[in-house]
Design an enzyme around this catalytic site. Structure first.
Site, PDB file in Angstrom:
ATOM      1  N   ARG A  17       0.806  -1.212   0.000  1.00 16.46           N
ATOM      2  CA  ARG A  17       0.000   0.000   0.000  1.00 16.46           C
ATOM      3  C   ARG A  17       0.850   1.280   0.000  1.00 16.46           C
ATOM      4  O   ARG A  17       0.354   2.377  -0.189  1.00 16.46           O
ATOM      5  CB  ARG A  17      -0.950  -0.017   1.219  1.00 16.46           C
ATOM      6  CG  ARG A  17      -2.039  -1.057   1.115  1.00 16.46           C
ATOM      7  CD  ARG A  17      -2.730  -1.333   2.446  1.00 16.46           C
ATOM      8  NE  ARG A  17      -1.991  -2.261   3.282  1.00 16.46           N
ATOM      9  CZ  ARG A  17      -2.395  -2.669   4.495  1.00 16.46           C
ATOM     10  NH1 ARG A  17      -3.534  -2.231   4.996  1.00 16.46           N
ATOM     11  NH2 ARG A  17      -1.660  -3.513   5.203  1.00 16.46           N
ATOM     12  N   THR A  29       1.124 -12.904   9.449  1.00 12.66           N
ATOM     13  CA  THR A  29       1.874 -12.577  10.668  1.00 12.66           C
ATOM     14  C   THR A  29       2.168 -13.819  11.521  1.00 12.66           C
ATOM     15  O   THR A  29       3.229 -13.895  12.152  1.00 12.66           O
ATOM     16  CB  THR A  29       1.120 -11.517  11.493  1.00 12.66           C
ATOM     17  OG1 THR A  29      -0.289 -11.820  11.494  1.00 12.66           O
ATOM     18  CG2 THR A  29       1.301 -10.132  10.908  1.00 12.66           C
TER      19      THR A  29
HETATM   20  C1  UD1 Z   1      -2.060  -6.299  11.462  1.00 15.83           C
HETATM   21  C2  UD1 Z   1      -3.037  -7.124  12.302  1.00 15.83           C
HETATM   22  C3  UD1 Z   1      -4.223  -6.229  12.650  1.00 15.83           C
HETATM   23  C4  UD1 Z   1      -3.738  -5.003  13.400  1.00 15.83           C
HETATM   24  C5  UD1 Z   1      -2.662  -4.267  12.610  1.00 15.83           C
HETATM   25  C6  UD1 Z   1      -2.023  -3.207  13.473  1.00 15.83           C
HETATM   26  C7  UD1 Z   1      -2.872  -9.460  11.569  1.00 15.83           C
HETATM   27  C8  UD1 Z   1      -3.495 -10.529  10.782  1.00 15.83           C
HETATM   28  N1  UD1 Z   1      -3.477  -8.263  11.552  1.00 15.83           N
HETATM   29  O1  UD1 Z   1      -2.719  -5.939  10.253  1.00 15.83           O
HETATM   30  O2  UD1 Z   1      -5.144  -6.950  13.465  1.00 15.83           O
HETATM   31  O3  UD1 Z   1      -4.822  -4.149  13.678  1.00 15.83           O
HETATM   32  O4  UD1 Z   1      -1.608  -5.179  12.204  1.00 15.83           O
HETATM   33  O5  UD1 Z   1      -1.117  -2.429  12.754  1.00 15.83           O
HETATM   34  O6  UD1 Z   1      -1.856  -9.698  12.207  1.00 15.83           O
HETATM   35  N2  UD1 Z   1       4.514  -9.030   8.297  1.00 15.83           N
HETATM   36  C9  UD1 Z   1       5.457 -10.008   8.146  1.00 15.83           C
HETATM   37  N3  UD1 Z   1       5.157 -11.120   7.418  1.00 15.83           N
HETATM   38  C10 UD1 Z   1       3.954 -11.315   6.849  1.00 15.83           C
HETATM   39  C11 UD1 Z   1       2.967 -10.310   7.008  1.00 15.83           C
HETATM   40  C12 UD1 Z   1       3.273  -9.175   7.758  1.00 15.83           C
HETATM   41  O7  UD1 Z   1       6.586  -9.879   8.655  1.00 15.83           O
HETATM   42  O8  UD1 Z   1       3.749 -12.366   6.218  1.00 15.83           O
HETATM   43  C13 UD1 Z   1       4.860  -7.821   9.079  1.00 15.83           C
HETATM   44  C14 UD1 Z   1       4.817  -6.568   8.228  1.00 15.83           C
HETATM   45  O9  UD1 Z   1       6.099  -6.274   7.709  1.00 15.83           O
HETATM   46  C15 UD1 Z   1       4.360  -5.508   9.214  1.00 15.83           C
HETATM   47  C16 UD1 Z   1       3.576  -6.278  10.261  1.00 15.83           C
HETATM   48  O10 UD1 Z   1       3.917  -7.638  10.098  1.00 15.83           O
HETATM   49  O11 UD1 Z   1       5.446  -4.861   9.836  1.00 15.83           O
HETATM   50  C17 UD1 Z   1       2.065  -6.089  10.093  1.00 15.83           C
HETATM   51  O12 UD1 Z   1       1.698  -6.526   8.821  1.00 15.83           O
HETATM   52  P1  UD1 Z   1       0.592  -5.774   7.957  1.00 15.83           P
HETATM   53  O13 UD1 Z   1       0.438  -6.491   6.677  1.00 15.83           O
HETATM   54  O14 UD1 Z   1       0.860  -4.342   7.920  1.00 15.83           O
HETATM   55  O15 UD1 Z   1      -0.692  -6.086   8.854  1.00 15.83           O
HETATM   56  P2  UD1 Z   1      -2.002  -5.242   8.968  1.00 15.83           P
HETATM   57  O16 UD1 Z   1      -2.870  -5.522   7.797  1.00 15.83           O
HETATM   58  O17 UD1 Z   1      -1.687  -3.853   9.258  1.00 15.83           O
HETATM   59 CA    CA Z   2       0.161  -2.616   9.339  1.00 20.03          CA
END
Ligand code: UD1
Ligand code: CA
Length: 451
Positions: A17, A80
């Protein structure tokens, strides 16, 4: 007290995004990357053992952050929970804090209160939540009769659930053993086909493990940066906090909304900052300075200086100097006490000793200037021969007339006087008067202006 806590930061995502090729966690606000801010918060709270999950452009992220951390690789970003799984070797003993690398505003006070909450309530899982007027795309906290039940991602919410204002910050504290036990049970049967760490909440509760949510008072600390608009909002909030801290320390700001100070900058009491002043990371500013609309980067400024509409990069200015308007101090420059550098003066890789002055339109490059030296208007240090840079030295109390060219390498002694318009190519001994220009010729003017 917090030493037995370790922390794992999830930083493997691309950040689609953001519409950028750069890993999202390396986006900068207030002079540091998002990930560095998260690490600073943990360090300030006394948490030393930190693991980081990287994936998308992992090498870039690791090089940027450096050593001192346990790194884990998540090859494909499957969610995550999957990210945490990739770091399962980090989940050994005791409580582990899990943070998102894209939520930079989480500060030491919040982290400490969160850790206290986890300990005081004898929990196996704590979730950090906040009440947001607009819950945006955050996961919603689902409670039954007030007790935490689960977290539901926005994309999986029912219409009613979308109206819940309590959201998941993405920060948790887990008992490491219990988390390892449930991680394998998390599936990806949801709208995004991802392994959600948020599903651990329901599983903990099902297994009879104590889990609760801690709502922080300041909803801003949970904000994550998913888009460039979020990023600038995070920057605005962080800047506000930074400025408030400086003002409490005795720094006066005419307009804090247009004063931009990076994280980690030190400023002494009694200093006044006017609008449109930018002070970048790595700068240290002393007391009682007045700084008007200037940019100062990686520089050390002493006390009692007046700096007006100027740019200072990687330099040191000691005390009681007047710089500007429109001066440019470039890297490796040292300006000692009571020096005056005025309009359109540029100094690079040079030392200017006490009480010397260059009031207008002067270039000083690779110079070493003594005390009480006066550089007239338009003096130019010709330091570059097209291939190499050369040095110019000027002794104490010398007076360099207007529009003088000093062709480096050249050594000017002390108490030397150089006549205006001279081009100096040879070294001058102490007490020399040098005049190096054509003799003026005077004739009677004739009608046709002919010779
Ligand atoms: C996530 C939470 C959401 C919360 C929000 C807060 C989940 C499913 N959702 O959503 O409930 O309100 O954060 O900001 O956890 N990342 C990885 N590997 C992955 C996916 C993500 O390392 O496979 C890391 C990303 O780099 C990032 C963080 O995890 O730093 C959060 O990931 P992001 O995709 O931004 O999650 P949100 O959709 O924001
Ligand atoms: Ca996020």
């Amino acid at each position: 007290m917090y030493e037995n806590f370790s922390a794992l930061i999830l930083a493997a995502g691309l950040g689609k995004r953001m519409k950028s090729e750069m890993p999202k966690v390396l986006s900068e606000i207030c002079g540091k990357s998002l990930l560095e801010h998260v690490i600073s918060g943990l360090n300030d709270a006394g948490v030393k053992n930190i693991g980081i999950v990287t994936g998308y452009k992992g090498d870039t992220v690791r090089n940027h952050i450096g050593s001192g951390y346990s790194y884990y690789n998540q090859e494909k970003q499957l969610g995550t929970a999957h990210a945490v799984m990739c770091a399962k070797d980090f989940l050994t003993d005791g409580p582990v804090i899990i943070l998102c690398g894209d939520a930079p505003l989480i500060d030491e006070n919040t982290l400490r209160a969160f850790m206290d909450f986890y300990c005081d309530n004898d929990l196996k899982l704590a979730v950090l939540t906040a009440n947001l007027e607009n819950p945006l795309s955050y996961g919603r906290i689902i409670r039954e009769n007030g007790s935490l039940k689960r977290i539901t991602e926005k994309k999986d919410c029912t219409k009613e659930q979308l109206y819940i204002n309590e959201v998941n910050s993405g920060a948790y504290i887990f008992d490491a053993h219990c988390l390892l036990d449930v991680l394998g049970e998390i599936g990806c049967d949801n709208n995004q086909n991802e392994y959600y760490l948020t599903d651990a909440v329901e599983l903990f509760i099902k297994n009879g493990l104590r889990a609760d949510a801690y709502m922080c008072d300041d909803p801003n600390v949970v904000l994550g940066a998913n888009t460039l608009a979020d990023l600038s909002e995070c920057e605005r909030l962080m800047r506000k906090k930074i400025n408030e801290r400086h003002m409490l320390n005795g720094v006066k700001m005419i307009d804090p909304n247009t004063t931009y100070i990076d994280a980690g900058v030190v400023i002494g009491a009694g200093t006044t900052l006017y609008p449109n002043t930018i002070i970048n990371s790595g700068s240290e500013i002393g007391c009682n300075n007045t700084i008007i609309s200037s940019r100062i980067s990686l520089s050390k400024i002493g006390s009692g200086n007046f700096i007006d509409t100027s740019t200072l990069e990687e330099c040191e200015v000691r005390d009681f100097c007047r710089i500007g308007p429109y001066a440019h101090l470039r890297p490796k420059t040292l300006i000692k006490n009571n020096v005056k550098l005025g309009n359109f003066v540029e100094v690079k890789n040079s030392i200017i000793d006490e009480k010397s002055s260059a009031a207008h339109l002067t270039y000083v490059g690779d110079g070493e200037i003594g005390k009480n030296v006066n550089l007239g208007c338009g003096v130019v240090f010709a330091n570059y021969d097209g291939v190499n840079k050369h040095k110019t030295v000027i002794g104490d109390e010398s007076f360099i007339g207007c529009n003088t060219n000093l062709i480096a390498p050249v050594k000017i002694g002390s108490r030397v006087l150089i006549a205006a318009g001279s081009t100096i190519t040879k070294d001058l001994e102490d007490d020399t008067f040098a005049i190096a220009r054509c003799k003026e010729t005077l004739k009677k003017r004739n009608k046709n202006n002919e010779e």
